[in-house]
Design an enzyme around this catalytic site. Structure first.
Site: not given
Lengths: 150, 150, 150, 150, 150, 150, 150, 150, 150, 150, 150, 150
Positions: J22, J73, J86, J99, J101
């Site tokens: 990360y 994210n 939803d 994201h 990664s």
């Protein structure tokens, strides 16, 4: 040595809930027994229970630098929580997964654990004794087998 | 109290085989440590190892009336042996399944255990310490928690 | 250079069994031809056949330090034996998997090999010639291409 | 005896591409070694490489009446090309499938070959030596074992 | 007419094991009843039981030329043994697969038989009577319905 | 009315290849018969065959504004080509998918068509007659049933 | 030449039911058009429609010796009826499967046909014209291409 | 900095094809906009489009030493091409996968990308703007964040 | 003792249909032989055959209080009929499932029986002899082994 | 223009957690950089992070009328949260999924996104730069390409 | 308002069949109670029960123009009948699916309903009360909530 | 009689969110209507809504001894929450699962309910009327049909 003992969803109902599956001790009794055993091994334990997945994630995220290891019974979240898996992997502490019942005897969706792969090991099927076995296993893992069983 | 400790395929190679996965103790050393621990708990242990599935089946079939419980590391047969599952179910003795490694960290075909569902419980990921934890768990199960940990 | 040639379940019936699939040479004839070829390459071969999975596991477990490589036709155990896979991985010797028939032409459960992933390579579909090709392949692998084909 | 050696997608990069997987010989070197070996067996080889599935299909479609057999490394098309499978089946020549690496050690989508079921046999995991083994296997298949190894 | 009756894993425990599933007759009693019935049909029966898959494979491999047919209860190996399937296919004798219980009433992994497809037929769910029905079925199959039931 | 007839991989081998599956007419003969039939219906046909998926994609991409409809036998690409599916969907012309053989009688991977869902309809199992049926079907579709069969 | 045209479940509602999918002709109109076309080809057609799977099975079982071929639109039973598949296979007459809509454009459970594999061929997506195409295809199949299209 | 922009099957039809999905700009317009944006970032771009999988493979195979990175929209080959995946992995250049549409909103076979796992990252759903975002992302990746956005 | 013998779809064609699979006896002959055998055992049999699933359901629904047991060959409905399964379970009579052929040798969709799990047992692969074996098995089951075979 | 930037489970640990996956920037640093970039584009951003799925759901539910778009994210909840899907669908704002990664390089359960199908688009694999790319993509989407990149 | 109440396979046995699952009221009693309830709501009900799938299809096909809505308990056909699904979709009337038991508590093949997706809604697990709830639900649906509950 | 009505994730947005799916009443309106209806049946209702899975778990865990039954619309958690399933099973109160929409008409991941198997029954597809039907169903279940509908 300090250990965080984390209990997941519905475990606050222990002793009141389906005693044929989970036994009739309350969570308070289980914690007391676990604390007594831990103290006899020189381990200080802190207990945390929540029905909320994200609170379990947060407590684990904050465990680094405070505890030497984790014992976790993720209960229902074992089978559905990627977030808990990520939290355990991220914190990097030695962690033992415990289940009161033998999940392999139950519905097939309970046969797979999302969290086990990021734990040190797994202990299941021994009721509340599992917490004491987990403390024992964690101590041995952490001490690198320095102190053998006596 | 008498306990049979059964070790399955390839476990005779312990200590010589892939030490990063299985550790560097030999099976003899593991047995000796397990025996010492068991004796300290008043448990007499008998060890049996075979690479042959059917010999494991036979030894378990003959355990009734001789032993009070079984600790078994079925190794590779965990994932493929219906015969071993049937043997454990048939003998009816309290049985603890042990794995040296955490099988959930390995190939996906090792994530499923055919035998776990007929055992009392399962302990994995703690190396040779798992045998001692299993003896401890078995004693507690058998004694119906009469004697608590001391 | 010493090579262990291991043959699995039902291969003792070779030449008597389904000749349209497996050819009409007996296992003895196949071994003799393989030995002749191996000797011409300076390789000493030892043959072992068993119908018992665990005996195949044991012979491979004992191969380290005695042989330089293994040629194995696990036959039916190719598709079901985690134990054999573990044995090959544990012994760590260069190993070539051989099949007399092209298993991809047969039932779908024969399309997957549990053992191939831990072998150096795989040769299938060339009848008994496969053993000679495997010896050749193994020699080249072991000699790190030092001696080229001549 | 004339043999067509067909190489599929990306094999023109051999020696430049991921040497830990495919070795550091170039396709030209592999072809030269294969040709030398083939000549020593009395086999004339023709090489063809293309990254285009349809060109591989076409070359195989035109092989009947020109060649006595085919050695093919379909590379990536092994796992996706029904067209190549149909071409090999249609031409009807004895065909040996070769892979440099042991595809069973790699991603699961590489464990299945669409083309293997229509080939005589398959050889994988022996690097560029696989082409020489394939020539050898093909010669033996075609000669109906008339000339044995010498 | 000579028939080989083969019993697989755990069947030596018959009568001692889970009587609600398998009944309370011992294997010896079942064999005696089967022998009596067989003799009344002019059939000589030989019994073989082993917990070891490979011994079952070997006995079937050696049955050609000695017996006219086989009755087999592969028990647990029904669901896992490719080797047993290959042995039955290889020996080529008419073979009847018998199960004491109705496997379709049990765990889903018992719903599929690897061996049934290479047997003449299958009889399940009638307890020890299944062996006598199998003898009867085998006699009729072998005699090509020459002698009808009387 | 102008119709493009597209033939995919390996269809250039028609008549030379597996006649028990595909019949013994060559592609040239099939095209001639199809042209004759089309002319009798007032349809001008253009034929295109390629073993290269991308060339089939390109010819379809260029068909808009030139042809009134397409008859396509994608052959092997039926089962693997998303690109061909996209090309047919993009060009938007009425398109009929034809197969010489009944693909439902063959390997299971031939039971699914990626392209059929973007075609008007599908005709299979009638050999080369399928092209004439497809022309007939296409004419009727395009003419909105204006001219009925006579 | 006599042909039986069989229509399955819900087809009696044709013209009243979902016209955007099935068109607005009634079954009677479709039959009339099909009869006209058939007569022009010298074919006598008999129509049968039932919502009851077993009645479709019975009519096909009785078709041998009465008809030269069958055109069938099994409708919903296409995807669920093993009985219909068995009936078509048992009667052995050349049979063409027809669908009004292109089933590949609809729900995924409509992409698989249980009956297609035992038919001569399949025609779908051309509305009521499909019956006429099927008659044409059947005639050509039966006459072994003796009479070509004119 | 030099970047190769590769466009796969059917993208030559951009602007002519299904504008509700892909927008109404032609490929030429998209390239022009992308070039303008790239130049403003000091990047020289080269465009390549082909409907032929193998030509895409070849252009990528030849990109090493010529370009600093790749932007690729594999279009239909995203979901079927192992060859393209191997090419991207082999060339080793930083590569960004772009899709005009959000493939997760479309058919389920478009939800999986074979190529994404060997790319640096993936951008989808932003129409032709995706190419500019990809150039931006690639520049940042290559410059190791040396020059920040301005 | 009164037994209902139920035959499902297409069995009225017995002897006329695919004799290599089902033999050449007609259903009438099979019933006559079964009746003769049953009478010799003191069993009165009633036969019912229908191609209509719901008629089979109804006859079984009405069997309680009239018959002591059921022999059923559900034929094609074995693999598709939940209704038949429910009828057998609801009537509660001991029921034996019979198949003429060994369904495990045939298409994979015939390997699973929806009805077997609610029957006493299953007999397959012995042609028309299966009905006699089923009568025999049913008698023994019902008489609780009171009358042994003689 | 106002944009809500939502970060899911464990992202508060950014910079402290698995830096090889990360990166080593903290969430605060990432937010600061993102804010700076957004301001340069005339976008006001608000940040929200929670480990609790339901809090993420609630913040999105309340975003309508307050923000013009969302950058999210969802981290671990990407793969398990129907509730989040939803919520995004219900709020109806243009939303970009980010994201850090490239999830396609990781465990297979991370290859599927439940939320992507209801977002405008997805950006992954570019570390914290992904947030800036997402802001850029969102601005362009919202402004309907009115303001082009400069 | 007129409502057709359709009951599928085996429901004629209600009250006689497995009372622990289905209760001990007969179908006649259930119908009487349902009629009484319906009349109190001003609804005229007509009952139809058949064990034959095709008769259920036909009655639904004929319901248009006669009834205002349908209540259907397809019983076993819920899980296997595409024909019933098509009939409900074709007739277009508001339809409520009812099950006496909670099918989610039973075998996994009962967890999926083929018919539910074409019904207005589904009510399960309330025994015969389910019919009354369905009438109530249907009335409200049809009256567009004009008359509220009183 | 006291009933707890539990509403899950996103239901606070009711009336504001996707009215074509969920209708245009707000949750407040739905609760008011439900309360009115319940009062007319002598039932006191308490409402609880949360987006947080664990809060739903906790409220159910605390319901024993306070309420006589539960009506729950778990919304998105229906399909993902093992914790909610465990909570409902643990509390042991009669529980009715309600869905506003017919989930079988929507994405396939909404076709399976984790919670339904531990509820008394399920009602779906009737919009806000479902809550009133659920109250009605619950009252009848609890009163053991003592008070019939009036």
């Amino acid at each position: 040595m300090k250990v965080l003992v984390v209990n997941g969803a519905n475990l606050g109902l222990l002793g009141k809930r389906e005693p044929t599956i989970y036994g009739c001790e309350t969570l308070e009794q289980v914690c007391a027994e676990t604390r007594d055993f831990a103290q006899s091994k020189g381990v200080e334990v802190t207990f945390f229970q929540s029905d909320i997945e994200g609170e379990l994630v947060a407590i684990i995220g904050g465990a680094v630098g405070v505890y030497d290891g984790i014992v976790i019974n993720p209960a229902a979240y074992t089978h559905s929580s990627v977030a808990l898996r990520d939290a355990i992997a991220a914190c990097g502490l030695p962690t033992v997964e415990v289940h009161l019942s033998n999940t392999h005897k139950r519905e097939s969706f309970r046969h797979h654990s999302l969290t086990a792969a990021v734990c040190t090991g797994q202990i299941m099927g021994f009721g509340s004794n599992g917490y004491r076995l987990a403390i024992q296993a964690l101590v041995s893992s952490i001490e690198h087998d320095e102190k053998k069983w006596s």
